[in-house]
Each structure stands twice: as C-alpha cells, then as structure tokens.
Design a protein around this motif. Structure first.
Motif, mmCIF file in Angstrom:
data_model
loop_
_atom_site.group_PDB
_atom_site.id
_atom_site.type_symbol
_atom_site.label_atom_id
_atom_site.label_comp_id
_atom_site.label_asym_id
_atom_site.label_seq_id
_atom_site.Cartn_x
_atom_site.Cartn_y
_atom_site.Cartn_z
ATOM 1 N N GLN A 132 0.822 -1.208 0.000
ATOM 2 C CA GLN A 132 0.000 0.000 0.000
ATOM 3 C C GLN A 132 0.855 1.256 0.000
ATOM 4 O O GLN A 132 0.486 2.271 -0.577
ATOM 5 C CB GLN A 132 -0.944 0.005 1.203
ATOM 6 N N GLY A 133 2.015 1.189 0.654
ATOM 7 C CA GLY A 133 2.918 2.329 0.696
ATOM 8 C C GLY A 133 3.656 2.548 -0.611
ATOM 9 O O GLY A 133 3.763 3.669 -1.106
ATOM 10 N N SER A 134 4.181 1.493 -1.165
ATOM 11 C CA SER A 134 4.858 1.557 -2.470
ATOM 12 C C SER A 134 4.548 0.252 -3.200
ATOM 13 O O SER A 134 5.056 -0.805 -2.820
ATOM 14 C CB SER A 134 6.365 1.737 -2.300
ATOM 15 N N PRO A 135 3.704 0.308 -4.214
ATOM 16 C CA PRO A 135 3.238 -0.906 -4.887
ATOM 17 C C PRO A 135 4.377 -1.767 -5.428
ATOM 18 O O PRO A 135 5.387 -1.263 -5.912
ATOM 19 C CB PRO A 135 2.380 -0.377 -6.030
ATOM 20 N N ILE A 136 4.179 -3.072 -5.331
ATOM 21 C CA ILE A 136 5.136 -4.035 -5.863
ATOM 22 C C ILE A 136 5.017 -3.987 -7.385
ATOM 23 O O ILE A 136 3.910 -4.075 -7.921
ATOM 24 C CB ILE A 136 4.835 -5.443 -5.330
ATOM 25 N N PRO A 137 6.128 -3.828 -8.096
ATOM 26 C CA PRO A 137 6.048 -3.720 -9.561
ATOM 27 C C PRO A 137 5.513 -4.992 -10.211
ATOM 28 O O PRO A 137 5.702 -6.096 -9.694
ATOM 29 C CB PRO A 137 7.485 -3.449 -9.990
ATOM 30 N N LEU A 138 4.849 -4.803 -11.341
ATOM 31 C CA LEU A 138 4.311 -5.921 -12.107
ATOM 32 C C LEU A 138 5.301 -6.328 -13.189
ATOM 33 O O LEU A 138 5.984 -5.497 -13.769
ATOM 34 C CB LEU A 138 2.984 -5.535 -12.762
ATOM 35 N N LEU B 286 2.972 -10.982 -1.900
ATOM 36 C CA LEU B 286 2.782 -10.197 -0.682
ATOM 37 C C LEU B 286 3.442 -10.897 0.501
ATOM 38 O O LEU B 286 4.071 -10.252 1.347
ATOM 39 C CB LEU B 286 1.297 -9.992 -0.401
ATOM 40 N N PHE B 287 3.312 -12.229 0.546
ATOM 41 C CA PHE B 287 3.939 -12.978 1.627
ATOM 42 C C PHE B 287 5.447 -12.795 1.614
ATOM 43 O O PHE B 287 6.059 -12.529 2.640
ATOM 44 C CB PHE B 287 3.601 -14.467 1.532
ATOM 45 N N ARG B 288 6.067 -12.949 0.442
ATOM 46 C CA ARG B 288 7.521 -12.844 0.340
ATOM 47 C C ARG B 288 8.001 -11.447 0.731
ATOM 48 O O ARG B 288 9.021 -11.286 1.404
ATOM 49 C CB ARG B 288 7.979 -13.187 -1.083
ATOM 50 N N THR B 289 7.267 -10.426 0.314
ATOM 51 C CA THR B 289 7.625 -9.058 0.661
ATOM 52 C C THR B 289 7.580 -8.861 2.175
ATOM 53 O O THR B 289 8.501 -8.298 2.775
ATOM 54 C CB THR B 289 6.674 -8.069 -0.031
ATOM 55 N N GLY B 290 6.508 -9.328 2.807
ATOM 56 C CA GLY B 290 6.384 -9.204 4.262
ATOM 57 C C GLY B 290 7.401 -10.044 5.000
ATOM 58 O O GLY B 290 7.984 -9.614 6.002
ATOM 59 N N PHE B 291 7.630 -11.267 4.521
ATOM 60 C CA PHE B 291 8.594 -12.151 5.156
ATOM 61 C C PHE B 291 10.000 -11.573 5.102
ATOM 62 O O PHE B 291 10.726 -11.592 6.102
ATOM 63 C CB PHE B 291 8.566 -13.525 4.490
ATOM 64 N N ASP B 292 10.392 -11.041 3.948
ATOM 65 C CA ASP B 292 11.717 -10.424 3.818
ATOM 66 C C ASP B 292 11.867 -9.234 4.751
ATOM 67 O O ASP B 292 12.918 -9.034 5.362
ATOM 68 C CB ASP B 292 11.976 -9.994 2.378
ATOM 69 N N PHE B 293 10.811 -8.433 4.871
ATOM 70 C CA PHE B 293 10.855 -7.285 5.780
ATOM 71 C C PHE B 293 11.051 -7.761 7.219
ATOM 72 O O PHE B 293 11.902 -7.242 7.942
ATOM 73 C CB PHE B 293 9.565 -6.467 5.672
#
Length: 63
Positions: free
Chosen positions: A15-21, A31-38
């Motif tokens: 929501q803050g900075s969209p994941i590129p397509l 979304l899971f991988r992005t959150g997990f890495d964070f």
C-alpha cells in the motif's frame, strides 16, 4: 500466525509503495515474500529497524 503477520506486513508495504508488475501481469514478488523479507531483515538488525518493527507489531493488534 506468522503467515498472517507476513501477509499483513506485505500488504502494508504494498500500500505504501506498490510491488512492480512483470510483463505477464503478476507481481515481481508475492505479498507474503515481501512481508517475510521485511520481518527477516528487521529481526536480524532490530536496533536499526525498531521504529518500523513497532509499526509492524501494531498490524497484529488491529489498532
């Protein structure tokens, strides 16, 4: 619970900075991988990311 937390954090980051397509229309990272890495980066260096960690904790409390 950890899966849900990683998904919520991934959605919060998206929501803050969209994941590129990619060219085929899917996100470059889930979304899971992005959150997990964070969360992984945050836990590995907690003093540096303490402010963002507290924001991520608030996602669990639903406040």
């Amino acid at each position: 619970m950890c899966y849900t937390w990683a998904m919520k954090v991934g959605l919060w980051i998206h929501q803050g900075s969209p994941i590129p397509l990619k060219a085929h229309g899917r996100r470059s990272q889930s979304l899971f991988r992005t959150g997990f890495d964070f969360l992984r980066r945050t836990f590995s260096n907690l003093p540096l990311f303490s402010g963002r960690f507290h924001q991520a904790l608030q996602l669990l409390s639903c406040t």
